[in-house]
Each structure stands twice: as C-alpha cells, then as structure tokens.
Design an enzyme around this catalytic site. Structure first.
Site, PDB file in Angstrom:
ATOM      1  N   HIS A 194      36.105  41.232  47.214  1.00 15.47           N
ATOM      2  CA  HIS A 194      36.434  42.566  46.693  1.00 15.47           C
ATOM      3  C   HIS A 194      35.371  43.143  45.745  1.00 15.47           C
ATOM      4  O   HIS A 194      35.630  44.135  45.077  1.00 15.47           O
ATOM      5  CB  HIS A 194      37.817  42.584  46.019  1.00 15.47           C
ATOM      6  CG  HIS A 194      38.059  41.498  45.010  1.00 15.47           C
ATOM      7  ND1 HIS A 194      39.146  40.653  45.084  1.00 15.47           N
ATOM      8  CD2 HIS A 194      37.388  41.133  43.900  1.00 15.47           C
ATOM      9  CE1 HIS A 194      39.131  39.824  44.069  1.00 15.47           C
ATOM     10  NE2 HIS A 194      38.075  40.095  43.319  1.00 15.47           N
ATOM     11  N   HIS A 252      42.697  45.375  44.862  1.00 16.72           N
ATOM     12  CA  HIS A 252      42.321  43.957  44.858  1.00 16.72           C
ATOM     13  C   HIS A 252      43.252  43.135  43.985  1.00 16.72           C
ATOM     14  O   HIS A 252      43.087  41.927  43.881  1.00 16.72           O
ATOM     15  CB  HIS A 252      40.879  43.781  44.389  1.00 16.72           C
ATOM     16  CG  HIS A 252      40.685  43.752  42.897  1.00 16.72           C
ATOM     17  ND1 HIS A 252      41.184  44.715  42.060  1.00 16.72           N
ATOM     18  CD2 HIS A 252      40.032  42.853  42.102  1.00 16.72           C
ATOM     19  CE1 HIS A 252      40.860  44.415  40.811  1.00 16.72           C
ATOM     20  NE2 HIS A 252      40.163  43.297  40.804  1.00 16.72           N
ATOM     21  N   ASP A 269      29.941  40.149  39.272  1.00 16.78           N
ATOM     22  CA  ASP A 269      30.527  39.003  39.970  1.00 16.78           C
ATOM     23  C   ASP A 269      30.502  39.316  41.464  1.00 16.78           C
ATOM     24  O   ASP A 269      31.534  39.534  42.100  1.00 16.78           O
ATOM     25  CB  ASP A 269      31.933  38.709  39.478  1.00 16.78           C
ATOM     26  CG  ASP A 269      32.410  37.321  39.907  1.00 16.78           C
ATOM     27  OD1 ASP A 269      31.630  36.610  40.570  1.00 16.78           O
ATOM     28  OD2 ASP A 269      33.552  36.962  39.585  1.00 16.78           O
ATOM     29  N   ILE A 318      43.464  29.309  39.935  1.00 17.60           N
ATOM     30  CA  ILE A 318      44.008  28.543  41.051  1.00 17.60           C
ATOM     31  C   ILE A 318      45.511  28.583  40.874  1.00 17.60           C
ATOM     32  O   ILE A 318      46.019  28.329  39.777  1.00 17.60           O
ATOM     33  CB  ILE A 318      43.521  27.080  41.038  1.00 17.60           C
ATOM     34  CG1 ILE A 318      41.998  27.017  41.205  1.00 17.60           C
ATOM     35  CG2 ILE A 318      44.221  26.262  42.117  1.00 17.60           C
ATOM     36  CD1 ILE A 318      41.413  25.652  40.882  1.00 17.60           C
ATOM     37  N   PRO A 369      46.605  39.772  44.764  1.00 16.01           N
ATOM     38  CA  PRO A 369      47.321  38.929  43.796  1.00 16.01           C
ATOM     39  C   PRO A 369      47.942  39.757  42.676  1.00 16.01           C
ATOM     40  O   PRO A 369      47.461  40.843  42.351  1.00 16.01           O
ATOM     41  CB  PRO A 369      46.211  38.032  43.246  1.00 16.01           C
ATOM     42  CG  PRO A 369      44.992  38.913  43.300  1.00 16.01           C
ATOM     43  CD  PRO A 369      45.147  39.750  44.540  1.00 16.01           C
ATOM     44  N   GLY A 370      49.001  39.224  42.098  1.00 18.16           N
ATOM     45  CA  GLY A 370      49.564  39.826  40.897  1.00 18.16           C
ATOM     46  C   GLY A 370      48.935  39.206  39.668  1.00 18.16           C
ATOM     47  O   GLY A 370      47.897  38.544  39.733  1.00 18.16           O
ATOM     48  N   SER A 371      49.547  39.429  38.530  1.00 16.07           N
ATOM     49  CA  SER A 371      49.092  38.806  37.291  1.00 16.07           C
ATOM     50  C   SER A 371      49.809  37.470  37.121  1.00 16.07           C
ATOM     51  O   SER A 371      50.692  37.115  37.904  1.00 16.07           O
ATOM     52  CB  SER A 371      49.392  39.722  36.101  1.00 16.07           C
ATOM     53  OG  SER A 371      50.769  40.076  36.083  1.00 16.07           O
TER      54      SER A 371
END
Length: 390
Positions: free
Chosen positions: A260, A316, A71, A154, A292-294
């Site tokens: 990332h 990341h 990716d 999102i 970001p978190g989960s």
C-alpha cells in the site's frame, strides 16, 4: 463519495472526516501541473509528509518520492489455517506460539544477529543500477524477516467460523527509508535548480520521467517493493513453522499479499499514467486485498470492484484520528487495556507510549469499510486473538 472542486481540479473523497492538516495537503496536490484527471482520497485519510496517507495520485510523466513515502512497499499479508481456535489451549497460544514467534522474529529496531540466506532476498534486479540498495546490500541480509516498529504488527485472528488466521503488517525496513530520503533530496535540489513551480515548502518535489534520476529512483523503489514482500514472506514462513511445531498436523493456505506504499505505471481513463498509492491499496476487479483495523478491532479480507473513480483503489486500514504525540498525551491506558482484556485479546500494551498504537488513536474501521463498499466487497471479517507490536 463526495466530489469537491479545488483549484479547478476534481477531488473525490470517500469520507466526510478529513482533518484540517490533511485537507491542506489535498489542496496542495491539486496545484501540481502534472496531476492527471482527478485526485482520489480514501476513507482512512490523515496527514502525512507532503501527501496525506490514504491518497491516490495519478501523474503524467512524474514521480514524487514523498507521494510514495519512506516505507516503500509497506503492506499486508495473511494466511488462513486449518485449525479452529477452540482446539488451541491458552497455554499453547501464549507459551508455545506467541513466545515462539517473539524468539524467531526480531521486533522494533532489532535485526537478526547473523545474515540470513541471500535466497530470501529479491531476485531479478540489477543492483549495479542502484545506489542505496547497493550500499546496504549486506545490511538488508540482517533486516529481511524482521517486523519493525510503529504501526507494524503480527496478529493471530479468527474468522466468523472460528478458524485461525495469521496477519502481518510490515514494509521495507530501513532500506525503504534510506531510498525515500535520498531521492526526495535529489528531487528537491533539482526542482530548486529548475525553478520549478512546485514550491519546496509543499514537500512534493518530483522527478520527471526520462531523466536518469527518475530511472534510478524507479529501480530502487521496485527493489524496495520486492524486498518488503520478501520480508513479510520470510516472517510468515517462520511463524508457520512455530505454529506447526505447536499444533502438529495444521495446514496453511497460500499467502495473500498486497502493498500500500508505491508508484506504478497503470492505464486509466484512456491514458498511461503513474499512480502513487500512499497508504492506499489496489482494488482492481477480483483482486484480493487486506484492510486491517486498529489493535483490538476487526480486520477485513476484501475483493476489489475495480471502481475507476478511485483509480481502482481502496483504504489500507482504519487511518489515524490523532497523532502519535496526542495519543500518548491524551488516551487513558487503563481504559484501552480494559477494552482489550474484556475481549480476551492477548495485547501488546505495556506503557503509556504504547497509546500511539491504541484503538483510540484510530478511526472506526467499521465506518471506514462502510464508506468504501463501492470500492470493495467483503470476503472475510477477522477478529483479533493475540497481537505482537514492534
């Protein structure tokens, strides 16, 4: 940060929680003859393909497609708005904003039914110097502005003042996967032909700088990085349009964007080297990044401190603590849903398969952030309001 000496090479690790499979991959990386200076491992580390996610690898004159991943250019973007959450009713949030986003943004494996304007695609690239990009040039006009699946999301969020934010995690879609797979095969075949000391079972086949194969991969990788940015930018543009229609008069600050998954020429410890960041974020001094978190946990806007020991990098995200298969088999869906609903989060969990992206499948983001306060400083802590998954 802990320093280990593995195969006579320093490995600097920003966590004491490294799974056995990831540690084996770290050991494999230390055998590379072109490894530069040391290996840096971020606090969200977990096993990947060949190289662990959360790894930062600097090399002398070699690029490893599997150390970038499939990716290519995957990353984050975020936008702060001018509205407070308290001024948005639940009905507007669910029926106008969330429903509107789902209508405008294809999710999962879905693409646009009609080609998007080519103005949304990257510029400044010589397509004739590519193979996969040239083959898929028509296809990507339907992929730009689409979310994808897996851990892409999102999310609508609020900061500590209650202000609404928008965050997106997405990458180069099928284009990056095709480029990564194509050049990893070329590297594997060439390494076998050359009787390379890098064993094929390590899945770390490389392309030496100065070869035509290196240049071809580099051209396609750079296009994928730019395409991933264009993809996120178009999604953000359309989300802003949906929100502006639901909340007349709302204003949006400039978009923060950071990738990332990529390789880049950089200067470290007095030398020009090729730095691979696979699930790692650039954290040069003053650079604004996103960690970001989960699903259901906090995310962070951070500022890099430029720590040379991490090659100016940071994590990341939270990083997986269990595989997708293990999460589906073992996590309690009712318990995961209850946690989200107790926080009032509009979530994306619909079935047991969705457990692969539940909070229980990931490390604790607060611990991850705590482990890297010598790499970044916190600018903004964000809490989720509503989540859309691919």
């Amino acid at each position: 940060m802990e320093v280990k000496i593995i195969n006579d090479r320093p490995v600097k690790i920003w966590t004491d929680n490294v799974e056995e499979s990831a540690m084996r991959q770290i050991e494999n990386l230390t055998t590379l003859p072109f490894l530069f200076h040391h290996l840096a491992i971020m606090p969200d580390v977990h096993a990947g393909m060949g190289m662990p996610i959360g790894g930062v690898l600097a090399c002398n004159d070699a690029v490893i497609p599997n150390a970038v991943g499939v990716d290519i250019g995957c990353g984050m973007c975020a936008v702060k708005t001018s509205w407070k959450l308290e001024n948005i009713t639940p009905e507007v949030l669910r029926k106008k904003i969330m429903r509107g986003i789902r209508k405008r943004i294809p999710l999962g494996m879905d693409h646009h039914k009609e080609p998007q304007d080519e103005a949304y695609l990257p510029t400044g690239h010589d397509i004739d110097k590519t193979v996969i990009v040239k083959q898929r040039h028509i296809s990507i006009t339907k992929e730009v502005g689409t979310l994808g699946g897996g851990n892409h999301f999102i999310e609508l969020q609020k900061d500590e003042e209650g202000t609404l934010w928008i965050m997106i995690h997405s990458g180069s879609r099928n284009l990056g996967a095709r480029v990564g797979e194509h050049y990893n095969k070329i590297a594997r075949d060439l390494n076998e032909k050359w009787h390379s000391v890098v064993k094929p079972e390590l899945r770390l086949s490389f392309l030496p700088r100065g070869t035509k194969e290196f240049e071809m991969y580099w051209n396609e990788m750079r296009f994928c990085i730019d395409f991933a940015f264009c993809n996120r930018r178009l999604m953000m543009q359309r989300i802003e349009e949906v929100i502006a229609d639901a909340l007349p008069g709302i204003e949006f600050e400039p978009m923060i964007n950071i990738a990332h998954n990529y390789a880049a020429f950089e200067h470290h410890y007095g030398e020009d080297v090729i730095v691979h960041r696979k699930g790692a974020t650039l954290a040069r001094e003053g650079i604004v990044g996103i960690i970001p978190g989960s699903q259901g946990t906090a995310s962070y806007i951070v500022e890099g401190l430029g720590n040379p020991e991490s090659f100016c990098s940071c994590s990341h995200g939270a990083g997986r603590v269990m595989s997708r298969t293990a999460a589906i088999k073992t996590l309690d869906m009712a318990a995961e849903v209850a946690q989200l609903e107790a926080k009032g989060i509009v979530h994306a969990i619909r079935c047991q398969d969705d457990m692969q992206e539940a909070s229980g499948a990931y490390k604790d983001i607060e611990t991850v952030i705590k482990n890297e306060l010598d790499l970044v400083k916190i600018k903004t802590r964000l809490l989720p309001i509503a989540v859309i998954k691919g």
